[in-house]
Design a protein around this motif. Structure first.
Motif, PDB file in Angstrom:
ATOM      1  N   ALA A  39       0.828  -1.206   0.000  1.00  0.00           N
ATOM      2  CA  ALA A  39       0.000   0.000   0.000  1.00  0.00           C
ATOM      3  C   ALA A  39       0.864   1.258   0.000  1.00  0.00           C
ATOM      4  O   ALA A  39       1.997   1.260   0.469  1.00  0.00           O
ATOM      5  CB  ALA A  39      -0.921   0.012   1.216  1.00  0.00           C
ATOM      6  N   SER A  40       0.294   2.327  -0.540  1.00  0.00           N
ATOM      7  CA  SER A  40       0.945   3.636  -0.534  1.00  0.00           C
ATOM      8  C   SER A  40       0.108   4.580   0.322  1.00  0.00           C
ATOM      9  O   SER A  40      -1.125   4.446   0.369  1.00  0.00           O
ATOM     10  CB  SER A  40       1.036   4.169  -1.964  1.00  0.00           C
ATOM     11  N   PRO A  41       0.732   5.540   0.999  1.00  0.00           N
ATOM     12  CA  PRO A  41      -0.039   6.495   1.806  1.00  0.00           C
ATOM     13  C   PRO A  41      -1.089   7.254   1.004  1.00  0.00           C
ATOM     14  O   PRO A  41      -2.089   7.699   1.558  1.00  0.00           O
ATOM     15  CB  PRO A  41       1.031   7.445   2.352  1.00  0.00           C
ATOM     16  N   VAL A  69      -0.097  -8.504  -9.039  1.00  0.00           N
ATOM     17  CA  VAL A  69       1.064  -7.626  -8.961  1.00  0.00           C
ATOM     18  C   VAL A  69       0.764  -6.252  -9.551  1.00  0.00           C
ATOM     19  O   VAL A  69       1.419  -5.263  -9.215  1.00  0.00           O
ATOM     20  CB  VAL A  69       2.279  -8.276  -9.684  1.00  0.00           C
ATOM     21  N   ARG A  70      -0.222  -6.162 -10.435  1.00  0.00           N
ATOM     22  CA  ARG A  70      -0.533  -4.902 -11.116  1.00  0.00           C
ATOM     23  C   ARG A  70      -1.603  -4.090 -10.385  1.00  0.00           C
ATOM     24  O   ARG A  70      -1.659  -2.868 -10.529  1.00  0.00           O
ATOM     25  CB  ARG A  70      -1.018  -5.225 -12.535  1.00  0.00           C
ATOM     26  N   LEU A  71      -2.430  -4.735  -9.584  1.00  0.00           N
ATOM     27  CA  LEU A  71      -3.535  -4.053  -8.929  1.00  0.00           C
ATOM     28  C   LEU A  71      -3.086  -2.910  -8.013  1.00  0.00           C
ATOM     29  O   LEU A  71      -3.673  -1.823  -8.054  1.00  0.00           O
ATOM     30  CB  LEU A  71      -4.390  -5.056  -8.152  1.00  0.00           C
ATOM     31  N   THR A 111      -2.887   3.015  -6.803  1.00  0.00           N
ATOM     32  CA  THR A 111      -2.093   4.226  -6.535  1.00  0.00           C
ATOM     33  C   THR A 111      -2.255   5.237  -7.661  1.00  0.00           C
ATOM     34  O   THR A 111      -2.418   6.443  -7.415  1.00  0.00           O
ATOM     35  CB  THR A 111      -0.612   3.868  -6.349  1.00  0.00           C
ATOM     36  N   ALA A 112      -2.223   4.774  -8.906  1.00  0.00           N
ATOM     37  CA  ALA A 112      -2.378   5.680 -10.046  1.00  0.00           C
ATOM     38  C   ALA A 112      -3.756   6.329 -10.039  1.00  0.00           C
ATOM     39  O   ALA A 112      -3.891   7.536 -10.304  1.00  0.00           O
ATOM     40  CB  ALA A 112      -2.160   4.923 -11.353  1.00  0.00           C
ATOM     41  N   ALA A 113      -4.791   5.571  -9.728  1.00  0.00           N
ATOM     42  CA  ALA A 113      -6.148   6.117  -9.669  1.00  0.00           C
ATOM     43  C   ALA A 113      -6.263   7.144  -8.546  1.00  0.00           C
ATOM     44  O   ALA A 113      -6.899   8.192  -8.707  1.00  0.00           O
ATOM     45  CB  ALA A 113      -7.159   4.990  -9.463  1.00  0.00           C
ATOM     46  N   LEU A 131     -15.058   6.505  -3.192  1.00  0.00           N
ATOM     47  CA  LEU A 131     -15.838   5.989  -4.313  1.00  0.00           C
ATOM     48  C   LEU A 131     -15.321   6.524  -5.638  1.00  0.00           C
ATOM     49  O   LEU A 131     -15.362   5.824  -6.654  1.00  0.00           O
ATOM     50  CB  LEU A 131     -17.314   6.353  -4.136  1.00  0.00           C
ATOM     51  N   ALA A 132     -14.823   7.770  -5.641  1.00  0.00           N
ATOM     52  CA  ALA A 132     -14.244   8.324  -6.866  1.00  0.00           C
ATOM     53  C   ALA A 132     -13.059   7.473  -7.319  1.00  0.00           C
ATOM     54  O   ALA A 132     -12.902   7.182  -8.514  1.00  0.00           O
ATOM     55  CB  ALA A 132     -13.814   9.770  -6.640  1.00  0.00           C
ATOM     56  N   ALA A 133     -12.229   7.068  -6.366  1.00  0.00           N
ATOM     57  CA  ALA A 133     -11.082   6.230  -6.709  1.00  0.00           C
ATOM     58  C   ALA A 133     -11.518   4.864  -7.220  1.00  0.00           C
ATOM     59  O   ALA A 133     -10.920   4.316  -8.158  1.00  0.00           O
ATOM     60  CB  ALA A 133     -10.170   6.079  -5.490  1.00  0.00           C
ATOM     61  N   VAL A 134     -12.559   4.310  -6.615  1.00  0.00           N
ATOM     62  CA  VAL A 134     -13.093   3.030  -7.091  1.00  0.00           C
ATOM     63  C   VAL A 134     -13.535   3.152  -8.550  1.00  0.00           C
ATOM     64  O   VAL A 134     -13.259   2.278  -9.381  1.00  0.00           O
ATOM     65  CB  VAL A 134     -14.272   2.567  -6.216  1.00  0.00           C
TER      66      VAL A 134
END
Length: 215
Positions: free
Chosen positions: A2-4, A24-26, A31-33, A158-161
């Motif tokens: 995980a990233s902060p 591995v890509r998820l 993070t990009a989203a 939810l925006a990130a989802v």
């Protein structure tokens, strides 16, 4: 890992999305989203404590920080002197706007030359320093430190989802695709004001709208 900055965790994504992406890509997609949502609203969304930022003084009642999502102002220093908390207030947390009570903020920048100089161009000279906390505890920060409690608004999660889901594609079709035709294989996409592809689908932009900082 995980990233902060992660606004969601893999567990919060639909099972269909998790199943469509290599494990591995998820984390990279999450993070990009999350970074895309933060870029859209105009400021970092993860909790940051003790941020010190210089601000431009315009000789008026309002002072704008570059950061948005300001949670608490701890200290304002003007030309080496600490300003009393009773002389200002955080008027807009989203927009990082402080209002002076009584004496306006000083003008910082260039002045005309001569005996009676006047303000010429406001600039960030470092004469006004603000110390504050900003952002919210994200699911990513919670994953890295179990003692934290997630405070990120549900709409931003939810925006990130929605962004992750669009990136993975719905039925193999990008989430921002506006239309397609089978003959000769053509496709059209929703575009932004700058004519480029939208980083966020409409649903994500709607969720994030209340937190977006005006440019």
């Amino acid at each position: 890992m995980a990233s902060p900055v992660d606004l969601v965790t893999a567990e919060q994504l639909p099972a269909s999305v998790r199943g469509a992406v290599e494990a591995v890509r998820l984390p990279l997609l999450i993070t990009a989203a999350s970074e895309a949502v933060a870029a859209h609203v105009g400021y970092p969304l993860h909790q940051r404590l003790g941020v010190v930022e210089s601000a431009v003084g315009r000789g008026r009642q309002y002072l704008w920080l570059r950061s948005g999502g300001v949670r608490q102002v701890h200290r304002v220093e003007v030309r080496g002197e600490v300003r009393a908390p009773s002389t200002y207030a955080l008027e807009s947390a989203v927009h990082g706007r402080l209002v002076a009570r009584g004496q306006p903020w000083p003008f910082t920048g260039t002045w005309t030359t001569g005996i009676s100089s006047t303000p010429l161009e406001a600039q960030d000279t470092g004469e006004v320093l603000v110390t504050f906390d900003a952002g919210w505890v994200t699911p990513g920060q919670r994953a890295l430190d179990a003692s934290l409690v997630v405070g990120l608004p549900a709409a931003l999660q939810l925006a990130a989802v929605e962004v992750v889901t669009a990136a993975v594609s719905r039925d193999g079709r990008p989430g921002d695709m506006a239309g397609e035709s089978i003959g000769d294989t053509s496709a059209s996409y929703a575009v932004g004001e700058d004519g480029g592809r939208l980083a966020l689908p409409a649903s994500a932009r709607q969720f994030a709208a209340p937190y977006r900082r005006r440019r």
